[in-house]
Design an enzyme around this catalytic site. Structure first.
Site, short mmCIF file in Angstrom:
data_model
loop_
_atom_site.label_atom_id
_atom_site.label_comp_id
_atom_site.label_asym_id
_atom_site.label_seq_id
_atom_site.Cartn_x
_atom_site.Cartn_y
_atom_site.Cartn_z
N ARG A 43 116.33 -60.52 81.58
CA ARG A 43 115.87 -60.43 80.20
C ARG A 43 114.86 -61.55 79.98
NH1 ARG A 43 121.95 -59.77 77.63
NH2 ARG A 43 122.28 -57.71 78.53
N ASP A 65 112.22 -63.52 77.39
CA ASP A 65 112.09 -63.78 75.95
C ASP A 65 110.73 -63.30 75.42
OD1 ASP A 65 114.59 -64.97 75.57
OD2 ASP A 65 113.85 -66.94 76.17
N ARG A 123 111.92 -72.63 81.23
CA ARG A 123 111.05 -73.28 80.23
C ARG A 123 111.58 -74.66 79.85
NH1 ARG A 123 111.21 -68.95 75.79
NH2 ARG A 123 110.12 -70.56 74.60
#
Lengths: 244, 244
Positions: free
Chosen positions: B50, B52, B197
């Site tokens: 998944r 973002d 990130r």
């Protein structure tokens, strides 16, 4: 009162072209909005070239009068970049003569058109013309040579354009810059509307082998828009540089 | 009934992330809409990871059951590309085992993160993190070495994530691939949400000289999200490849 010129880039994807128009998002409109935020008054700009919706620029040039005398080149660049949207960026600013108008002062305009023969790349979809068939770059190069020099470009103008159709193309280069990526570089003093995209559309017919390179010369001689091929899409085209 | 896997790329700019959700545009939602147009029934998909909102993919993988038995790999690829929006592109399709679920079958996931130290480029604004200060790539590389191997990555998780925080990073590479463009390549079996990130955000603090490389080891040991730096923006990140 000082007068400044700026060289700036923009991603044409989300603009209805360069030229200011009411009720739509244009590059000139956003530039003048940014100047209004900075100077608290409406400042009008003169640009070097009008690009159509979807067409990009690496080095568009515009000029405007600056109502605050103490501002430097760097101040202008920084103030504009702080007030412009993300898809316009000012690369440099410099002081020019009070009468400088980039549209008439330009001695050379260079356009780049990119065609990709590679498999589709989602990250390039707005930045190159993805073309699914193999093009013969040598044939396109030969065809382009007929367009260099001073000619009546009526066959490559936009249908309703009433301007003098005689223009001079200094140079056209057709290069496969990396595997499967073609750059068509066109240099001239000024161009008719859609002229570069109309030339690219016809060069592609040569690249496909549907037309001989010499057919481009026949089209030019015919001075008739109907003879040439359709217009290449806007998103492959860049106003690369304006020289004065 | 056949089951297919597809490898596909997407530009994350205009999506609210990968995972299907009502009333917003998601990659999974568009994929399932395209499958519904092709098969005239709702087809559910299972994805490998998944991503973002704003995060891109070069090689995301998903799998689904195909209600028409005669379709080949090429048919699936072509039918999807004809029915998907412009910002998703299927690179290949292949038949898989009835029980294949890419989320659990993935042996390795590779993420790429791009940081540009060059002057802003409007054409890259959604595709790299433009960073205005000079980064020390050697220091970032040294810092990244502390993160390789199996660790409790609580310091680099998303605040409310209740999953097991122990993950294994096989390898991190920090490379200046061209002048001023940094690629951070992270390989692991699975990752916590926002983990890459969050790692990039802390490596940048090292690159700026605000933190020593060894500080990254301290942060890891602290197992506390508060110790690490902020999250790097999504648009520099790509799910580059999933291996099975």
């Amino acid at each position: 009162m000082k007068r400044f010129a700026i060289e700036f880039s923009y991603d044409g994807t989300n603009f209805f072209g360069y030229q200011g128009q009411p009720n739509v998002r244009t590059v000139q409109g956003e530039l003048e909005n940014a100047l209004e935020r900075i100077f608290k008054e409406r400042i009008y700009t003169q640009g070097a070239g009008r690009t159509d919706a979807g067409v990009h620029a690496n080095g568009q040039v515009a000029a405007f009068n600056c109502p605050i005398d103490r501002l430097t080149d760097k101040d202008i660049k920084n103030a504009l970049n702080a007030n412009l949207p993300e898809d316009i960026y000012v690369k440099k600013a410099w002081e020019v003569d009070k009468k400088f108008n980039p549209r008439f002062a330009a001695k050379k305009r260079i356009y780049h058109y990119f065609i990709s023969m590679r498999e589709k790349d989602v990250f390039k979809r707005n930045y190159v013309w993805h073309f699914r068939y193999k093009l013969n770059v040598d044939a396109m190069r030969k065809a382009s040579s007929f367009l260099e020099g001073e000619h009546d470009f009526s066959s490559f103008k936009k249908g309703n354009d009433k301007k003098n159709p005689v223009r001079t193309i200094y140079k056209i280069r057709v290069l496969e810059i990396t595997n499967g990526l073609i750059l068509i570089r066109v240099e001239g003093r000024s161009f008719l509307r859609s002229m570069v995209r109309n030339i690219v559309g016809s060069l592609v017919r040569v690249g496909l082998g549907q037309w001989t390179p010499e057919k481009i010369e026949e089209i030019l001689q015919a001075r008739s828009r109907q003879e040439a091929a359709g217009t290449a899409p806007p998103h492959g085209l860049y106003l690369y540089k304006v020289l004065f």
